[in-house]
Design a protein around this motif. Structure first.
Motif, PDB file in Angstrom:
ATOM      1  N   PRO B 144      51.712 106.821 119.330  1.00  0.00           N
ATOM      2  CA  PRO B 144      50.315 106.019 119.652  1.00  0.00           C
ATOM      3  C   PRO B 144      48.992 107.100 119.753  1.00  0.00           C
ATOM      4  CG  PRO B 144      51.693 105.486 121.907  1.00  0.00           C
ATOM      5  CD  PRO B 144      52.200 106.699 121.093  1.00  0.00           C
ATOM      6  N   PHE B 146      46.086 107.146 120.487  1.00  0.00           N
ATOM      7  CA  PHE B 146      45.527 107.630 122.020  1.00  0.00           C
ATOM      8  C   PHE B 146      46.640 108.240 123.164  1.00  0.00           C
ATOM      9  CE2 PHE B 146      47.832 104.227 123.979  1.00  0.00           C
ATOM     10  CZ  PHE B 146      48.329 103.254 122.500  1.00  0.00           C
ATOM     11  N   TRP B 147      47.855 108.121 122.957  1.00  0.00           N
ATOM     12  CA  TRP B 147      48.912 109.450 123.485  1.00  0.00           C
ATOM     13  C   TRP B 147      48.573 110.806 123.109  1.00  0.00           C
ATOM     14  CZ3 TRP B 147      53.989 110.315 123.466  1.00  0.00           C
ATOM     15  CH2 TRP B 147      55.185 111.439 124.999  1.00  0.00           C
ATOM     16  N   LEU B 150      45.897 112.311 124.352  1.00  0.00           N
ATOM     17  CA  LEU B 150      45.850 112.699 126.056  1.00  0.00           C
ATOM     18  C   LEU B 150      46.559 114.153 125.926  1.00  0.00           C
ATOM     19  CD1 LEU B 150      46.203 109.600 127.557  1.00  0.00           C
ATOM     20  CD2 LEU B 150      44.051 111.146 127.407  1.00  0.00           C
ATOM     21  N   ILE B 153      45.147 116.967 125.310  1.00  0.00           N
ATOM     22  CA  ILE B 153      43.879 117.127 125.611  1.00  0.00           C
ATOM     23  C   ILE B 153      44.574 118.469 127.070  1.00  0.00           C
ATOM     24  CG2 ILE B 153      42.437 116.799 127.743  1.00  0.00           C
ATOM     25  CD1 ILE B 153      42.047 114.355 125.894  1.00  0.00           C
ATOM     26  N   ILE B 253      39.093 108.618 123.736  1.00  0.00           N
ATOM     27  CA  ILE B 253      39.371 109.533 123.988  1.00  0.00           C
ATOM     28  C   ILE B 253      38.645 110.448 124.482  1.00  0.00           C
ATOM     29  CG2 ILE B 253      41.747 110.942 124.226  1.00  0.00           C
ATOM     30  CD1 ILE B 253      43.198 108.260 122.844  1.00  0.00           C
TER      31      ILE B 253
END
Lengths: 276, 309
Positions: B144, B146-147, B150, B153, B253
């Motif tokens: 995904p 969005f994962w 993260l 980051i 995000i």
């Protein structure tokens, strides 16, 4: 059928995918028994704990057990994945079958509407529908399901078109079979292969889409443990407690990976032309 | 060729009207009275009635849609934000450059990484490189965005402290969002290039080229690649369109001030006109990009050009 499974069994990746999905289904069904804690049980004395013997994957900001929430989350994700694909398959399949079988203006009318829907990217369409319906499990399934309808309609239409012209359909017509019988007994069973493959991959993208919607606050609402929502909740603590986002993300990724491996394996197994 | 272009451009019109209809219907079905949303909870009955009359909200559905379409086409007016009270188009135009930049960066990364990986994988089919590339591509498809965002980051901003985790004003700040967004496209382009190359390599004319003693490098890079690239070009174009939509999650995000973040924030604030305006705008951009890809496709594939001579 046995032959297909035999070919599927020769692909280790597809077998890994199948085993993982079966395990996940088992976990989802028996979540009440398998989860060490209830998913909503808060314990502020134990918030933000890293993995330990009593909390195998640690706890979140409310001291809730992450493993238990992941286990219950499997239930939500699988439900959304399968039901959304079910909706897309029934609606899209019917539209596609009608379109492909009758052709003419019916085909034109249905497919132009599908063209319009296909010109909206699937994620975006799901967001638009979910925003209109509001959050919640049921609405999430509808939004993800409807957004996938055009894809299925197109695939089913294509496969019906290729079968419609074959001689055995002509033979069925000649002996006086009704349209309904021809569609249900001859066309649908013979156009299953691409539909099975697409559905397997479709469950993966439905789960991914649903997690994305929950991540931006359009899907399952707290305290229900949905993987995307868990990720979204843990996001603000990523600097200090990355385990809050690590495990839900891993769960989503492994599930999608397993479904993709299985879908790819099925495609090869169902299409002998590709096999050498 | 001109006939083909004109036909394709004209076909865009009903599609866009259809998209506008879907978006408008969804907005219409959305619970909540727009008059109350704009005027606030304290508005009087008569103020609400006046507003409904002035904005045409008391008219039948199809008339309202007609007005919406008319305003959208003639004035570029697709409603007004409930929150900022500014026109939706102004809000979108202020944020679109960032989204466009993000999607462009992502597609460049995807092509630069995906093409060579796919070609090498196909040339060395079943080698270790091929296996690893295909597994990585599958992981890329399954992750995904969005994962992945993260995780990037976490690695590059929190642990290594090399790159900023938010913003979009400097080149350094653009790296992580573009990387995260490109992952799916890299995977798809790699897989497509590989399978397309494999198909072409087995073709008769490649065997002919080899049997007349042509050097292997010429066979691959000149004869095979030229034809193998045709479907890849289409995919790249389609991917660029999807990236515009995929940017929604990525932007939220990395706090990139683009259309996606505007939409997510509007969803949270129940600012539906902006949400639907964003959907309409991105869908329109997606259709236009797809049209351009189709035209490009016709240009590079002589078979299509020949049909419309």
């Amino acid at each position: 059928m046995a032959e297909v499974f035999f070919r599927l069994a020769k692909s280790p990746l597809a077998m890994f995918g199948l085993a993982f999905i079966l395990l996940l289904v088992f976990v989802a069904i028996f979540a009440d028994v398998l989860a060490p804690y209830p998913f909503q049980k808060q314990n502020l004395m134990h918030s933000f704990e890293t993995p330990s013997a009593s909390f195998l994957l640690g706890t979140d900001e409310f001291g809730r057990d992450i493993l238990s929430r992941l286990i219950y989350g499997a239930r939500v994700s699988l439900q959304v994945g399968f039901i959304a694909v079910g909706i897309a398959l029934v609606v899209g399949g019917m539209l596609g079958a009608l379109s492909g079988y009758y052709g003419g203006w019916i085909d034109n009318a249905i497919m132009r509407v599908m063209d319009v829907l296909l010109s909206i990217p699937q994620t975006l369409l799901a967001i638009a529908i979910a925003a209109a319906l509001g959050p919640g499990l049921f609405n999430l399934m509808i939004a993800v399901g409807i957004s996938a309808v055009p894809t299925y309609a197109r695939i089913v239409r294509g496969s019906v078109l290729s079968i419609r012209g074959m001689e055995f359909i002509e033979a069925a017509k000649a002996v006086g079979s009704s349209d309904t019988r021809i569609i249900l007994r001859h066309i649908i069973p013979n156009s299953m292969a691409p539909i099975i493959v697409q559905s397997t991959l479709g469950v993966a993208s439905a789960i991914l889409n649903a997690a994305g919607l929950s991540f931006i606050g359009l899907g399952i609402q707290p305290p229900y443990p949905e993987w995307g929502a868990m990720l979204s909740g843990g996001r603000q603590y990523i600097r200090d407690y990355p385990h809050l986002t690590l495990y839900p993300g891993l769960a989503i990724m492994l599930t999608i990976l397993a479904l993709n491996f299985l879908g790819d394996g099925l495609r090869d197994a169902l299409d002998p032309k590709l096999k050498r | 060729m001109v006939k083909y272009i004109v036909r394709r451009v004209l076909f865009l019109i009903p599609v866009l009207v259809g998209v506008a209809f879907c978006v408008f219907t969804l907005l219409y079905l959305t619970p909540g009275d727009p008059a109350k949303m704009v005027l606030g909870d304290l508005a009087t009955e008569s103020a609400i009635r006046d507003f409904r009359e002035k904005e045409g909200l008391d008219k039948p559905f199809l008339v309202q849609f007609g007005n919406y379409l008319y305003k959208a086409v003639t004035q570029g007016d697709i409603g007004r934000s409930y929150v900022t009270k500014r026109p939706v188009m102004t809000e979108i135009m202020a944020t679109f450059p960032a989204t466009l930049k993000l999607a462009t960066f992502a597609i460049v990364i995807a092509i630069v990484l995906g093409l060579p990986c796919g070609i090498l994988s196909a040339i060395k089919q079943y080698s270790a490189f091929d296996t690893v590339t295909m597994i990585l591509a599958m992981i890329g498809l399954s992750m995904p965005v969005f994962w992945l965002g993260l995780l990037l980051i976490l690695l590059f901003s929190v642990y290594l402290r090399w790159l900023p985790s938010s913003g979009f004003d400097t080149f350094k700040a653009m790296i992580l969002p573009s990387l995260a967004l490109s992952a799916q496209s890299v995977s798809m382009i790699t897989r497509m290039t590989r399978s397309s190359m494999l198909e072409v390599i087995r073709a008769d004319y490649i065997r002919t080229a080899r049997s007349k003693g042509q050097k292997e490098s010429v066979v691959i890079w000149v004869h095979a690649l030229h034809n193998a690239l045709i479907p890849v070009v289409t995919l790249c174009g389609l991917q660029f369109g999807s990236l515009l939509a995929g940017a929604i999650l990525t932007e939220s995000i990395f706090a990139v001030p683009g259309v996606g973040r505007l939409m997510v924030e509007s969803i949270k604030a129940r600012d539906y006109p902006v949400v639907q305006g964003g959907v309409l705008f991105v869908a329109a951009a997606f259709s236009v990009v797809n049209l351009l890809v189709d035209l490009l496709y016709a240009y590079i594939d002589p078979r299509i050009k020949a049909q419309y001579r």
